[in-house]
Write a protein that holds these residues in place. Structure first.
Motif, PDB file in Angstrom:
ATOM      1  N   GLY A 221       0.658  -1.529  -0.049  1.00 59.16           N
ATOM      2  CA  GLY A 221       0.125  -0.171  -0.017  1.00 59.16           C
ATOM      3  C   GLY A 221       0.827   1.213   0.079  1.00 59.16           C
ATOM      4  O   GLY A 221       0.532   2.244  -0.790  1.00 59.16           O
ATOM      5  N   GLY A 222       1.891   1.302   0.798  1.00 62.41           N
ATOM      6  CA  GLY A 222       2.929   2.595   0.798  1.00 62.41           C
ATOM      7  C   GLY A 222       3.418   2.737  -0.481  1.00 62.41           C
ATOM      8  O   GLY A 222       3.630   3.880  -0.796  1.00 62.41           O
ATOM      9  N   LEU A 223       4.139   1.585  -1.128  1.00 63.97           N
ATOM     10  CA  LEU A 223       4.770   1.800  -2.271  1.00 63.97           C
ATOM     11  C   LEU A 223       3.681   2.086  -3.459  1.00 63.97           C
ATOM     12  O   LEU A 223       3.920   3.011  -4.220  1.00 63.97           O
ATOM     13  CB  LEU A 223       5.318   0.600  -2.690  1.00 63.97           C
ATOM     14  N   ALA A 224       2.435   1.776  -3.376  1.00 60.24           N
ATOM     15  CA  ALA A 224       1.561   2.080  -4.270  1.00 60.24           C
ATOM     16  C   ALA A 224       1.274   3.364  -4.365  1.00 60.24           C
ATOM     17  O   ALA A 224       1.232   4.330  -5.255  1.00 60.24           O
ATOM     18  CB  ALA A 224       0.147   1.180  -4.093  1.00 60.24           C
ATOM     19  N   ALA A 225       1.140   3.992  -2.954  1.00 57.89           N
ATOM     20  CA  ALA A 225       0.941   5.522  -2.666  1.00 57.89           C
ATOM     21  C   ALA A 225       2.209   6.250  -3.313  1.00 57.89           C
ATOM     22  O   ALA A 225       1.971   7.320  -3.837  1.00 57.89           O
ATOM     23  CB  ALA A 225       0.377   5.782  -1.309  1.00 57.89           C
ATOM     24  N   THR A 226       3.340   5.834  -3.086  1.00 53.51           N
ATOM     25  CA  THR A 226       4.433   6.547  -3.478  1.00 53.51           C
ATOM     26  C   THR A 226       4.550   6.576  -5.096  1.00 53.51           C
ATOM     27  O   THR A 226       4.972   7.647  -5.632  1.00 53.51           O
ATOM     28  CB  THR A 226       5.814   5.789  -2.904  1.00 53.51           C
ATOM     29  N   MET A 227       4.389   5.483  -5.646  1.00 54.14           N
ATOM     30  CA  MET A 227       4.294   5.505  -7.267  1.00 54.14           C
ATOM     31  C   MET A 227       3.278   6.211  -7.955  1.00 54.14           C
ATOM     32  O   MET A 227       3.384   6.947  -8.675  1.00 54.14           O
ATOM     33  CB  MET A 227       4.313   3.980  -7.671  1.00 54.14           C
ATOM     34  N   VAL A 228       2.009   6.263  -6.952  1.00 55.22           N
ATOM     35  CA  VAL A 228       0.954   7.175  -7.681  1.00 55.22           C
ATOM     36  C   VAL A 228       1.343   8.570  -7.900  1.00 55.22           C
ATOM     37  O   VAL A 228       0.930   9.208  -8.456  1.00 55.22           O
ATOM     38  CB  VAL A 228      -0.352   6.919  -6.801  1.00 55.22           C
ATOM     39  N   LEU A 229       1.763   9.026  -6.489  1.00 52.74           N
ATOM     40  CA  LEU A 229       2.265  10.518  -6.130  1.00 52.74           C
ATOM     41  C   LEU A 229       3.333  10.831  -7.080  1.00 52.74           C
ATOM     42  O   LEU A 229       3.315  11.870  -7.867  1.00 52.74           O
ATOM     43  CB  LEU A 229       2.432  10.707  -4.750  1.00 52.74           C
ATOM     44  N   ALA A 230       4.444  10.106  -7.103  1.00 47.18           N
ATOM     45  CA  ALA A 230       5.673  10.531  -8.003  1.00 47.18           C
ATOM     46  C   ALA A 230       5.158  10.442  -9.438  1.00 47.18           C
ATOM     47  O   ALA A 230       5.596  11.457 -10.104  1.00 47.18           O
ATOM     48  CB  ALA A 230       6.625   9.460  -7.655  1.00 47.18           C
TER      49      ALA A 230
END
Length: 515
Positions: A299-308
């Motif tokens: 979930g955290g990496l999903a959020a990171t990639m979505v935002l980046a």
């Protein structure tokens, strides 16, 4: 000083908003204009936009116009009267139409200079105190270098025309080699090193930040897929897949870092001094925060990639120009590296906390009796990660604001002046300090309230970074651009977030497993 390789791309972005036309690269277009400028007079190359009044004045019905479209039968510039009127206006009285008209007039002038070759200042004046370089036309200049320029451009133009017909560029390339030797001999004082030139050309060709936008976006969809798969099909083996994906994230981060370092090396300064550079830097700090804090969470990496990916896609919009520009005098300080890196870097951490909060609310909407324990575990885990990223962002923005006061005293003779940027930086600090301390306030201790607050707290970051730069006046106007009207989709996004928050609240209230 810049390679022609860079100049050609800057010209195309200015006049066409793209670096190529019908498969022709910016270099090919610029050389073709130089060799046969008349062939380009009827090509629809100048970006107009959608302002109907301008289209009507030019009598065109598309978003692009040719050079000839701007002139009447007697060669009179169609926009001449309007352009003069707009230039006579006070800048604060110019509306959307007036600003768009001036942009189009600028694009026409740039294209005219590209046709004439006056942008190609490639002949250095020997022993000149100001290290001046000249182009083909230097009116009133009868120096030796002026004759060298005329002879070179005439000879190269003829050689290029012949090469286009015969596909043999030997003579044209020999002339370029002679020019290179002349530049080294007479202009070495300001000529960039071959290493720096090659680095800049590599950066242009690699186009790292645009490529990473697509790369991060694909990774974000993949992470979201496996996040929901872990909720609805908990027995799926994801360990190997996770290792592959985290490796790809790290590789993307390394490429992102290399791109920033190359831009730093080429420009000779920290790459976060304008709107475009701050966006790619914030995307980098977002990925950094993700690699540090969320590397063990889908979930955290999903959020990171979505935002980046979102930030990099925004940086590709037409109102943000990737051109490397000189610094304004007040920014020529070591404080640019320290203060701005902390302030802009903190935005990536704080934005990541907001995206994690949004994903948590979406997960709450999908709570069922069968998966409620798994959803609670994931939401709790991601909320802890969000708290860590927000804490890191709060520390960075607080320290950055404090150091900004020291820089302000050096530059303006006062530590704090309630400038718009300073005020909103303080608002951001206070809002996020409140969010992190909500857990000690009765009725505000739950995960739902925390995640909602991280999303709406992001409004202060957006106002500090974007709103102040583009819509408010003040001393902090270095990264500004022309104010873009607020897109309608912004209101749609806010409405969607409110709907998601309400649905998540109703669902969590029904199952009573998440407070």
């Amino acid at each position: 000083m810049k390679p022609i390789h860079t100049l050609s791309r800057e010209i195309m972005r200015k006049i066409h908003r793209k670096e190529s036309i019908d498969g022709l690269s910016a270099d090919q277009i610029l050389l073709s204009m130089f060799a046969n400028s008349r062939d380009w007079h009827n090509v629809k190359i100048i970006k107009l936009g959608n302002h109907k009044k301008i289209l009507d004045q030019l009598r065109v019905n598309t978003n692009y116009a040719s050079y000839r479209d701007f002139f009447g039968e007697k060669g009179i510039y169609k926009l001449q009267t309007e352009v003069r009127r707009v230039y006579d206006l006070n800048p604060k009285d110019r509306g959307v139409y007036e600003k768009e008209l001036l942009k189009i007039d600028e694009r026409l002038n740039i294209l005219s200079m590209a046709f004439s070759g006056s942008l190609l200042k490639i002949i250095p004046i020997k022993n000149d105190a100001n290290n001046t370089w000249i182009a083909r036309h230097n009116h009133g200049n009868d120096s030796h270098e002026s004759h060298v320029a005329i002879n070179f451009f005439n000879a190269y133009g003829n050689a290029l025309k012949t090469a286009i017909q015969t596909n043999d560029y030997t003579d044209a390339n020999n002339l370029l080699n002679e020019l290179k030797g002349y530049q080294i001999k007479n202009g070495s004082a300001i000529l960039p090193s071959s290493t720096k030139i090659n680095a800049e050309i590599f950066l242009n060709n690699f186009n790292v930040f645009n490529r990473l936008a697509s790369f991060y976006f694909i990774l974000s969809l993949t992470f979201l897929l496996f996040l929901f798969l872990s909720i609805f099909k908990p027995n799926t083996k994801l360990k190997t897949i996770y290792k592959i994906l985290i490796t790809l994230v790290v590789l993307g981060f390394v490429a992102h870092t290399i791109g920033l370092c190359l831009r730093w090396y080429v420009s000779g300064r920290a790459p976060w001094s304008n709107g475009y550079e701050s966006m790619i830097y914030i995307a980098w700090t977002t990925t950094l925060a993700g690699v540090i804090f969320t590397r063990k969470s889908f979930g955290g990496l999903a959020a990171t990639m979505v935002l980046a990916s979102t930030i990099l896609m925004v940086s590709m919009l037409s109102f943000l120009d990737p051109e490397i520009t000189p610094l304004v005098p007040v920014l020529k300080s070591y404080w640019l590296t320290i203060h701005v890196s902390l302030e802009a870097g903190s935005y990536g951490f704080l934005m990541l906390g907001a995206i994690i909060g949004l994903i948590n609310l979406i997960l709450m909407i999908f709570i069922t009796n069968a998966n409620k324990e798994r959803v609670k575990r994931i939401v709790t885990e991601m909320s802890y990660i969000s708290e860590l990223t927000i804490f890191g962002g709060l520390v960075m923005v607080s320290v950055g604001t404090f150091l900004g006061g020291i820089w302000a005293n050096e530059s303006w003779g006062r530590y704090w002046g309630w400038d718009a940027k300073e005020t909103w930086a303080l608002v951001t600090i206070l809002v996020y300090a409140f969010i992190l301390h909500m857990r000690i306030i009765p009725k505000l201790t739950g995960l739902f309230v925390y995640n909602v607050s991280t999303i709406f707290g992001l409004a202060t970051v957006i106002m500090t970074y974007y709103g102040v730069n583009y819509y408010l006046s003040g001393l902090h106007s270095y990264a500004t651009g022309d104010p873009a009207p607020i897109p309608k989709w912004i209101y749609i996004v806010v409405a969607c977030i409110i709907v998601i928050s309400v649905l998540a609240y109703l669902k969590k209230r029904k199952h009573k497993i998440i407070t």
